[in-house]
Write a protein that holds these residues in place. Structure first.
Motif, PDB file in Angstrom:
ATOM      1  N   CYS A   1      36.939  40.931  49.701  1.00 66.54           N
ATOM      2  CA  CYS A   1      35.713  40.240  50.101  1.00 66.54           C
ATOM      3  C   CYS A   1      35.948  38.786  50.514  1.00 66.54           C
ATOM      4  O   CYS A   1      35.063  38.142  51.063  1.00 66.54           O
ATOM      5  CB  CYS A   1      34.684  40.315  48.976  1.00 66.54           C
ATOM      6  SG  CYS A   1      35.157  39.362  47.527  1.00 66.54           S
TER       7      CYS A   1
ATOM      8  N   CYS B   1      38.615  39.307  43.006  1.00 67.62           N
ATOM      9  CA  CYS B   1      37.407  38.618  42.533  1.00 67.62           C
ATOM     10  C   CYS B   1      36.830  39.227  41.249  1.00 67.62           C
ATOM     11  O   CYS B   1      35.834  38.717  40.738  1.00 67.62           O
ATOM     12  CB  CYS B   1      36.350  38.671  43.626  1.00 67.62           C
ATOM     13  SG  CYS B   1      35.780  40.358  43.924  1.00 67.62           S
TER      14      CYS B   1
ATOM     15  N   CYS C   1      39.982  36.789  47.178  1.00 64.40           N
ATOM     16  CA  CYS C   1      39.996  38.228  46.957  1.00 64.40           C
ATOM     17  C   CYS C   1      40.432  38.906  48.257  1.00 64.40           C
ATOM     18  O   CYS C   1      39.934  38.582  49.335  1.00 64.40           O
ATOM     19  CB  CYS C   1      38.617  38.728  46.548  1.00 64.40           C
ATOM     20  SG  CYS C   1      38.496  40.531  46.432  1.00 64.40           S
TER      21      CYS C   1
ATOM     22  N   CYS D   1      35.682  46.082  44.987  1.00 69.65           N
ATOM     23  CA  CYS D   1      36.823  45.477  45.678  1.00 69.65           C
ATOM     24  C   CYS D   1      38.132  46.092  45.184  1.00 69.65           C
ATOM     25  O   CYS D   1      39.041  46.352  45.970  1.00 69.65           O
ATOM     26  CB  CYS D   1      36.847  43.966  45.480  1.00 69.65           C
ATOM     27  SG  CYS D   1      35.590  43.089  46.441  1.00 69.65           S
TER      28      CYS D   1
HETATM   29 ZN    ZN Z   1      36.226  40.865  46.039  1.00 72.16          ZN
END
Ligand code: ZN
Length: 487
Positions: free
Chosen positions: A473, A433, A470, A438
């Motif tokens: 997340c 993302c 992603c 992340c």
């Molecule tokens: Zn993410």
């Protein structure tokens, strides 16, 4: 290393790094006994391989309108310091020269770690008008980096045999076209090495110091770790501004040039060793093999002179056909000769004995497949070409299989771990993302690093986008990334 010593080494490629060191030693591509860490001596055999790679690069650069230059090795500290990110990137790797004889130098000098800061003050004098553009240059020189990690022949050294292309363009669009051309050059050079590769746009935190973006060219080793073959950098005006590289356009206004660079190094030798070699030693692609054919006379009692005459005639003929050939006339057993050239990766060994002379035949022994076949002496021209072509095809398809099996998709960490749990440790393709937390979590969960965003293909230079999520997340994203491990 003495021959006898070399023969005691048992090669085991499943233990990749030790195997790699052993193969470099037994094939004697460089001499590591020079008393400076990370500075090895190129032996005649190793240097010839490098020279053939350089020739391949020169051919491609010359064909695309690049001009070869040669800039000084030393760079004044004052020039080095002009581009802030560049200094940050290289500061800790620089070797300094601070004295001339017994005198302290007024301005310390550094050994080039790369040549932007040597070339660009001069480029600002060379580039005056739009008629001077594009300026396309390259040089093949040694660069120096104070490597603190463990060094490894050809892969991580302090004195690096280096190719660097530096170009100046009138605008961003022209500079982008140069990047495409660089990718095409890479493609043709890699073909000579029988090395397929992966192109990725490096993540921002991993781009070249001073670049707008960097494209990394990586090959995949059988251990499923990547090794960088080269890198291509888009600078836009990042260096042109501090180094004042400006031109007068057809509009009579002054504009900053847009710049690109492209680098490759002796790591390509490391990649060839690592990808193609096996437990018998090196396997060299024909285009960069110092000898494509080695002739091994098989003497019989009373027929030595006859066989040697035949071998010399064969050598002459192969040379006339444009091949690189060696006649092994040493006074040792043919078995030993076979063994020595097998270790050194010569693509084809040709046996010639009295019976071959009578029958008008030759025996071709292929290094890559360890097979032998008898060919007609009269068909030498066609058979020699066919053999080299077949070997190239075989090496390339083996290396492609490594890459094909080396990349797997995973949408979630669980899915990735499923792949990794089965003894497979390659490149994971997933979605990201663009959130830095992340990214960090992904690297930690997989114990891999971001390789970058894969390119769709060489010709377009566009990134590979695909609908996904992603990995961490779960947010929807089109950004595809590769994570892997590299040497
Ligand atoms: Zn993410």
């Amino acid at each position: 290393m003495a021959d006898e010593e070399a023969k005691k080494v048992v090669l085991d490629k499943s233990d990749f790094l030790n195997w790699y060191n052993d193969v470099v030693d037994v094939s004697f591509l460089c001499d590591k006994r020079y008393p400076i860490k990370g500075m090895n001596v190129w032996t005649p055999y190793g240097w010839k391989i490098m020279q053939l790679m350089d020739a391949s690069i020169r051919r491609e650069c010359d064909a695309t309108g690049h001009q070869e230059v040669c800039f000084p090795l030393l760079i004044p500290k004052t020039e080095f310091q002009k581009e802030a990110d560049h200094i940050k990137g290289f500061d800790s790797e620089v070797f300094w020269v601070t004295k001339g004889g017994n005198n302290e130098l007024d301005i310390p000098l550094l050994l080039r770690p790369t040549s932007e800061t040597a070339m660009y003050p001069i480029f600002s004098l060379w580039v005056r008008s739009h008629n001077d553009l594009p300026l396309k240059t390259y040089q093949i020189v040694n660069v120096f980096r104070y490597e603190t990690k463990m060094t490894r022949a050809f892969i991580r050294v302090r004195e690096i045999h280096f190719f660097e292309a530096h170009t100046c363009h009138k605008d961003a669009e022209d500079a982008e076209m140069q990047i495409r051309e660089d990718c095409a050059i890479m493609d043709r050079v890699a073909r000579d090495l029988c090395l397929p590769y992966i192109l990725t746009r490096r993540p921002d935190w991993d781009k070249f110091a001073g670049a707008v973006y960097t494209i990394g060219v990586d090959t995949l080793l059988p251990s499923r770790r990547t090794l960088q073959l080269g890198s291509i950098h888009q600078y836009h005006e990042n260096f042109a501004r501090p180094y004042d590289i400006k031109y007068e356009g057809s509009d009579k206004q002054h504009h900053y040039a847009h710049q690109t660079t492209y680098g490759m190094s002796e790591r390509m030798v490391g990649a060839v060793i690592g990808v193609h070699g096996d437990n018998k030693g090196l396997i060299l692609p024909p285009a960069i093999a110092p000898f494509q054919f080695v002739i091994i006379p098989i003497p019989a009692k009373g027929k030595l002179e006859q066989v040697m005459d035949g071998a010399r005639a064969l050598e002459k003929e192969l040379i006339a056909l444009g091949h690189r050939v060696h006649l092994d006339a040493r006074d040792v057993r043919p078995g030993s000769k076979h063994y020595d050239w097998e270790i050194k990766g010569v693509p084809v060994r040709i046996e010639l004995g009295p019976r071959d002379l009578e029958n008008g035949t030759l025996v071709f022994a292929r290094r890559d497949l360890s097979t032998k076949r008898t060919v007609k002496r009269a068909d030498l021209k066609e058979e020699a070409l066919k053999e080299l072509k077949d070997i190239e095809g075989e090496l390339l398809s083996r290396a492609k299989a490594i890459i094909d099996d080396g990349i797997r998709r995973a949408s979630t960490v669980e899915e990735a771990k499923e792949h990794l749990s089965k003894g497979w440790d390659g490149i994971i393709q997933t979605g990201w993302c663009t959130d830095m937390d992340c990214a960090a979590e992904m690297e930690k969960a997989l114990d891999k690093a971001f390789l970058g965003y894969p390119l769709k293909d060489v010709a377009s230079g566009e990134l590979l986008f695909s609908d996904g999520q992603c990995m961490i997340c779960g947010k929807p994203t089109k950004d595809v990334v590769y994570l892997g491990r590299s040497y």
